[in-house]
Enzyme design. Structure first.
Site, PDB file in Angstrom:
ATOM      1  N   GLY A  23       0.816  -1.208   0.000  1.00 25.43           N
ATOM      2  CA  GLY A  23       0.000   0.000   0.000  1.00 25.43           C
ATOM      3  C   GLY A  23       0.850   1.258   0.000  1.00 25.43           C
ATOM      4  N   HIS A  26       2.208   4.717  -5.066  1.00 26.68           N
ATOM      5  CA  HIS A  26       2.678   5.881  -5.815  1.00 26.68           C
ATOM      6  C   HIS A  26       2.751   5.494  -7.288  1.00 26.68           C
ATOM      7  CE1 HIS A  26       6.419   3.665  -5.769  1.00 26.68           C
ATOM      8  NE2 HIS A  26       6.479   3.730  -4.441  1.00 26.68           N
ATOM      9  N   HIS A  29       4.058   2.036  -8.290  1.00 23.89           N
ATOM     10  CA  HIS A  29       3.082   0.936  -8.193  1.00 23.89           C
ATOM     11  C   HIS A  29       2.087   1.029  -9.360  1.00 23.89           C
ATOM     12  CE1 HIS A  29       4.195   1.612  -3.810  1.00 23.89           C
ATOM     13  NE2 HIS A  29       4.567   0.379  -4.014  1.00 23.89           N
ATOM     14  N   SER A 186       7.473   4.475  -0.980  1.00 21.17           N
ATOM     15  CA  SER A 186       6.441   4.900  -0.030  1.00 21.17           C
ATOM     16  C   SER A 186       7.060   5.642   1.152  1.00 21.17           C
ATOM     17  CB  SER A 186       5.673   3.684   0.479  1.00 21.17           C
ATOM     18  OG  SER A 186       5.150   2.965  -0.607  1.00 21.17           O
ATOM     19  N   ARG A 187       8.350   5.363   1.406  1.00 22.88           N
ATOM     20  CA  ARG A 187       8.993   6.004   2.565  1.00 22.88           C
ATOM     21  C   ARG A 187       9.568   7.385   2.227  1.00 22.88           C
ATOM     22  NH1 ARG A 187      10.468   0.343   3.446  1.00 22.88           N
ATOM     23  NH2 ARG A 187       9.854  -0.332   5.537  1.00 22.88           N
TER      24      ARG A 187
HETATM   25  P1  AMP Z   1       6.215  -1.939  -1.764  1.00 33.69           P
HETATM   26  O1  AMP Z   1       6.555  -0.505  -2.109  1.00 33.69           O
HETATM   27  O2  AMP Z   1       7.195  -2.557  -0.814  1.00 33.69           O
HETATM   28  O3  AMP Z   1       4.803  -2.098  -1.381  1.00 33.69           O
HETATM   29  O4  AMP Z   1       6.459  -2.734  -3.101  1.00 33.69           O
HETATM   30  C1  AMP Z   1       5.443  -3.268  -3.917  1.00 33.69           C
HETATM   31  C2  AMP Z   1       6.016  -3.483  -5.291  1.00 33.69           C
HETATM   32  O5  AMP Z   1       6.242  -2.221  -5.902  1.00 33.69           O
HETATM   33  C3  AMP Z   1       7.370  -4.215  -5.290  1.00 33.69           C
HETATM   34  O6  AMP Z   1       7.383  -5.137  -6.373  1.00 33.69           O
HETATM   35  C4  AMP Z   1       8.346  -3.086  -5.501  1.00 33.69           C
HETATM   36  O7  AMP Z   1       9.558  -3.499  -6.115  1.00 33.69           O
HETATM   37  C5  AMP Z   1       7.546  -2.171  -6.414  1.00 33.69           C
HETATM   38  N1  AMP Z   1       8.045  -0.793  -6.382  1.00 33.69           N
HETATM   39  C6  AMP Z   1       8.305  -0.040  -5.298  1.00 33.69           C
HETATM   40  N2  AMP Z   1       8.802   1.160  -5.668  1.00 33.69           N
HETATM   41  C7  AMP Z   1       8.857   1.166  -7.024  1.00 33.69           C
HETATM   42  C8  AMP Z   1       9.292   2.117  -8.017  1.00 33.69           C
HETATM   43  N3  AMP Z   1       9.773   3.307  -7.686  1.00 33.69           N
HETATM   44  N4  AMP Z   1       9.195   1.762  -9.317  1.00 33.69           N
HETATM   45  C9  AMP Z   1       8.698   0.542  -9.681  1.00 33.69           C
HETATM   46  N5  AMP Z   1       8.284  -0.395  -8.793  1.00 33.69           N
HETATM   47  C10 AMP Z   1       8.364  -0.085  -7.487  1.00 33.69           C
END
Ligand code: AMP
Length: 286
Positions: A23, A26, A29, A186-187
């Site tokens: 969740g 951005h 995602h 997200s951070r």
């Molecule tokens: P999370 O941000 O940990 O919820 O990650 C969910 C999915 O989004 C994972 O497969 C991440 O590698 C991917 N993800 C996170 N940030 C990015 C980004 N800046 N660009 C593309 N994919 C991302």
């Protein structure tokens, strides 16, 4: 688009393309969801499911878990706009039912050999493998999309899915960046304006690495760029892109071994946030 919280409501979407997330979505995602939409269309038009679940078993630090942003209302809107059919946002008790322990699967070598995220976040990949396998069991996708942003995680999930014969196609998607090339995360919302400026050294270090002809030269270039910004990295390395083990020198590779794809990877704390990023190496265009 439907929002479901219970596994029983997923039966109609078995065979879908899934995008697992925690969740706080951005545009990165959003790009994964659009990619899932295209993969689903190529495979005959099945549904796209976005999972939103902050998995407690992959956090080493309880305060990091507690402050992880939770924005389900906005996540639903973004998912809908990016082309999802279903958002699956289960409560913890659906993923980890009381009295029915969910086993942590055997870890592939790339999850505990390279000394990168595995060394800095003990137990993290055990939690990631546990939740990904459990989500696959609940959602029953034919394919799943993961971001290159979390490069070691992508290799771990690929290896686990293959080694355990889970029958899910793993699709990767490139990293989406903010202006100045900071990888979206997200951070990032916890970065001050000056942290954000300093954080640009992370992607700048990958660019500097990309034009160096040797792995050792690339690692030295990364350290120089980070040091100039006052950043002490957890690691700034060039590794085999799949195993994440150290690479033989390029000279040795060109004389006796087939060249294998390599990846430059960096992790560092900037202000209150740990940033990670990576890029293909060598890579004169990044
Ligand atoms: P999370 O941000 O940990 O919820 O990650 C969910 C999915 O989004 C994972 O497969 C991440 O590698 C991917 N993800 C996170 N940030 C990015 C980004 N800046 N660009 C593309 N994919 C991302």
């Amino acid at each position: 688009m439907r929002v479901v919280h219970d596994a029983a409501d997923l039966v109609a979407t078995y065979g879908c393309v899934v995008v697992p997330t925690m969740g706080a979505l951005h545009a990165g995602h959003g790009a994964l969801i659009s990619r899932a939409r295209r993969v689903a269309a190529e495979a005959g038009g099945g549904p796209v499911v976005v999972t939103v679940f902050v998995n407690p078993t992959q956090f080493g630090d309880a305060s990091d878990l507690a402050r992880y942003p939770r924005t389900l209302g906005e996540d639903v809107i973004l998912s809908h706009r990016a082309g999802a059919d279903v958002v699956f946002a289960p409560p913890v008790g659906v993923v980890y039912p009381a009295g029915a322990p969910v086993p942590a699967p055997a870890l592939p070598a790339v999850a505990d050999g390279p000394g990168l995220e595995d060394a800095r976040r003990p137990g993290h990949f055990a939690g990631v493998c546990q939740v990904v396998r459990r989500l696959f069991e609940l959602v029953r996708p034919s394919a799943a999309v993961f971001g290159e942003k979390d490069w070691q995680q992508l290799q771990v999930i690929r290896a686990m899915t293959a080694e355990q014969g889970l029958g899910v196609r793993i699709v990767d998607a490139p990293t989406v960046r903010e202006a100045g090339d900071l990888a979206m995360s997200s951070r990032n919302r916890f970065l001050s304006a000056s942290d954000r400026r300093r954080g640009l050294a992370i992607s700048a270090s990958l660019r500097a690495a990309g034009v160096e002809p040797t792995a050792a030269g690339a690692e030295a270039a990364m350290r120089r760029v980070l040091e100039a910004a006052g950043i002490v990295p957890d690691y700034a390395v060039v590794r085999d892109a799949e195993t994440l083990l150290p690479v033989a020198t390029r000279a040795a590779e060109s004389s006796h071994l087939p060249a294998r794809p390599c990846r430059a990877l960096v992790a560092a704390r900037v202000g209150p946030v740990r940033l990670i990023d990576n890029a293909a190496w060598p890579n004169p265009r990044f």
